[in-house]
Write a protein that holds these residues in place. Structure first.
Motif, PDB file in Angstrom:
ATOM      1  N   ILE A  92      21.021  12.447  19.528  1.00 52.13           N
ATOM      2  CA  ILE A  92      20.505  12.925  18.246  1.00 52.13           C
ATOM      3  C   ILE A  92      21.100  14.286  17.919  1.00 52.13           C
ATOM      4  O   ILE A  92      21.533  14.545  16.794  1.00 52.13           O
ATOM      5  N   VAL A  93      21.150  15.169  18.914  1.00 53.80           N
ATOM      6  CA  VAL A  93      21.713  16.508  18.707  1.00 53.80           C
ATOM      7  C   VAL A  93      23.176  16.413  18.278  1.00 53.80           C
ATOM      8  O   VAL A  93      23.621  17.100  17.350  1.00 53.80           O
ATOM      9  N   ILE A  94      23.945  15.549  18.948  1.00 53.03           N
ATOM     10  CA  ILE A  94      25.365  15.406  18.620  1.00 53.03           C
ATOM     11  C   ILE A  94      25.543  14.814  17.233  1.00 53.03           C
ATOM     12  O   ILE A  94      26.357  15.304  16.427  1.00 53.03           O
ATOM     13  N   GLN A  95      24.794  13.767  16.917  1.00 56.88           N
ATOM     14  CA  GLN A  95      24.942  13.127  15.604  1.00 56.88           C
ATOM     15  C   GLN A  95      24.566  14.079  14.470  1.00 56.88           C
ATOM     16  O   GLN A  95      25.356  14.312  13.541  1.00 56.88           O
ATOM     17  N   ILE A 132      29.818   8.767  18.927  1.00 55.60           N
ATOM     18  CA  ILE A 132      28.769   9.191  18.001  1.00 55.60           C
ATOM     19  C   ILE A 132      29.262  10.341  17.134  1.00 55.60           C
ATOM     20  O   ILE A 132      29.032  10.370  15.912  1.00 55.60           O
ATOM     21  N   ALA A 133      29.969  11.305  17.747  1.00 57.36           N
ATOM     22  CA  ALA A 133      30.492  12.440  16.988  1.00 57.36           C
ATOM     23  C   ALA A 133      31.521  11.986  15.958  1.00 57.36           C
ATOM     24  O   ALA A 133      31.543  12.476  14.816  1.00 57.36           O
ATOM     25  N   ALA A 136      29.724  10.264  13.058  1.00 61.22           N
ATOM     26  CA  ALA A 136      28.985  11.246  12.259  1.00 61.22           C
ATOM     27  C   ALA A 136      29.932  12.107  11.434  1.00 61.22           C
ATOM     28  O   ALA A 136      29.628  12.471  10.296  1.00 61.22           O
ATOM     29  N   ALA A 137      31.105  12.424  12.006  1.00 55.75           N
ATOM     30  CA  ALA A 137      32.093  13.223  11.266  1.00 55.75           C
ATOM     31  C   ALA A 137      32.639  12.437  10.083  1.00 55.75           C
ATOM     32  O   ALA A 137      32.867  12.993   9.000  1.00 55.75           O
ATOM     33  N   GLU A 138      32.854  11.144  10.280  1.00 56.87           N
ATOM     34  CA  GLU A 138      33.318  10.296   9.176  1.00 56.87           C
ATOM     35  C   GLU A 138      32.255  10.213   8.084  1.00 56.87           C
ATOM     36  O   GLU A 138      32.548  10.340   6.892  1.00 56.87           O
ATOM     37  N   GLN A 139      31.005  10.004   8.498  1.00 57.77           N
ATOM     38  CA  GLN A 139      29.917   9.851   7.531  1.00 57.77           C
ATOM     39  C   GLN A 139      29.723  11.118   6.707  1.00 57.77           C
ATOM     40  O   GLN A 139      29.455  11.056   5.503  1.00 57.77           O
ATOM     41  N   SER A 140      29.872  12.284   7.350  1.00 55.05           N
ATOM     42  CA  SER A 140      29.614  13.549   6.669  1.00 55.05           C
ATOM     43  C   SER A 140      30.868  14.154   6.041  1.00 55.05           C
ATOM     44  O   SER A 140      30.852  15.288   5.577  1.00 55.05           O
ATOM     45  N   PRO A 146      34.044  16.996  16.232  1.00 57.99           N
ATOM     46  CA  PRO A 146      33.634  17.970  17.249  1.00 57.99           C
ATOM     47  C   PRO A 146      34.019  17.511  18.651  1.00 57.99           C
ATOM     48  O   PRO A 146      33.982  16.321  18.955  1.00 57.99           O
ATOM     49  N   HIS A 147      34.381  18.471  19.469  1.00 63.42           N
ATOM     50  CA  HIS A 147      34.758  18.159  20.850  1.00 63.42           C
ATOM     51  C   HIS A 147      33.507  18.127  21.720  1.00 63.42           C
ATOM     52  O   HIS A 147      32.640  18.994  21.603  1.00 63.42           O
TER      53      HIS A 147
END
Length: 256
Positions: A92-95, A132-133, A136-140, A146-147
């Protein structure tokens, strides 16, 4: 418009190739056809608009139409150092942290870490966290993914402090005392002249919080103790709360 991150080697000057899961998503989920457009990113800040030339289940070819400018990244380069929480909380934190603008996630072990760390499972878990990262990067509509660093020990985390311009150690005792000076601290930080984007690390404790010994060690290594208000936040909430504060004070949300 759908956005995809692709390895640099698959993005040339005039064309881009999408493979594997991305190709299957384009064909089977989005049902895209030749002539449809998508956005491709190399993960290092290069974003392009591309028109699909061919689609099959494992390979999509597209011609680059134009370079796109992007301003989706935070002014400050923020690393979230998160003590390993229970269950799927780190996911959750990463997403959500990716959506909020963090550029690095550093999981670590602290004295009150509850979860039993299994080094043999680390590679598989990091692979999942990185997926997940990416999603989430694509969605946002980020320009970078993020690494996700390997899980660190507490001592190794302290050694990383020298690589940052500001270390924010989130300590609930600071919030309880009412000595919350985060805004003043960030306004002073913002007033400095930075030649490059400053690097900030935000350190979040586990479910049981940090010990006083850990707080003392962090300060001795250069960290600033901060509170995140007078309420006690869950560990998976604290990182997102801090990122929102940083986004505002950096000016991204209109902060002065």
């Amino acid at each position: 418009m759908q956005r995809y991150f692709v390895p640099e080697g698959q993005m040339g000057q005039h064309s881009v190739t999408l493979e594997g899961e991305d190709a299957r998503h384009i064909g089977a989920v989005m049902r895209s056809k030749p002539g449809d457009c998508l956005i491709a990113c190399d993960g290092n800040g290069r974003d392009v608009l591309a028109k699909i030339v061919s689609v099959d289940k494992n390979n999509v070819q597209a011609d680059i139409i134009e370079q796109l400018s992007s301003n989706a990244e935070m002014v400050w380069k923020v690393t979230i150092a998160q003590s390993l929480p229970k269950g799927d909380k780190l996911e959750i934190v990463i997403q959500k942290g990716t959506e909020a603008g963090a550029c690095i996630f550093q999981p670590f072990l602290s004295q009150r870490t509850i979860v039993q760390y299994d080094e043999r499972k680390e590679a598989k878990r990091i692979e999942r966290w990185r997926k997940i990262a990416k999603e989430a990067a694509e969605q946002s509509h980020r320009s970078i993914i993020p690494h996700i660093n390997a899980v660190s020990s507490w001592k190794s985390l302290l050694k990383q402090f020298v690589d940052y311009d500001l270390i924010l150690f989130c300590y609930e005792e600071e919030g309880r005392s009412g000595a919350v000076e985060l805004r003043e601290l960030l306004q002073d930080f913002k007033s400095k002249q930075w030649e490059t984007a400053p690097r900030i690390m935000v350190i979040i404790g586990p479910e049981g919080g940090f010990t006083s010994q850990e707080a003392d060690a962090a300060v001795a290594s250069g960290a600033k103790l901060i509170g995140l208000g007078k309420r006690i936040l869950r560990t998976e909430t604290a990182a997102l709360y801090a990122l929102a504060c940083l986004a505002y004070e950096s000016g991204e949300l209109g902060g002065n």
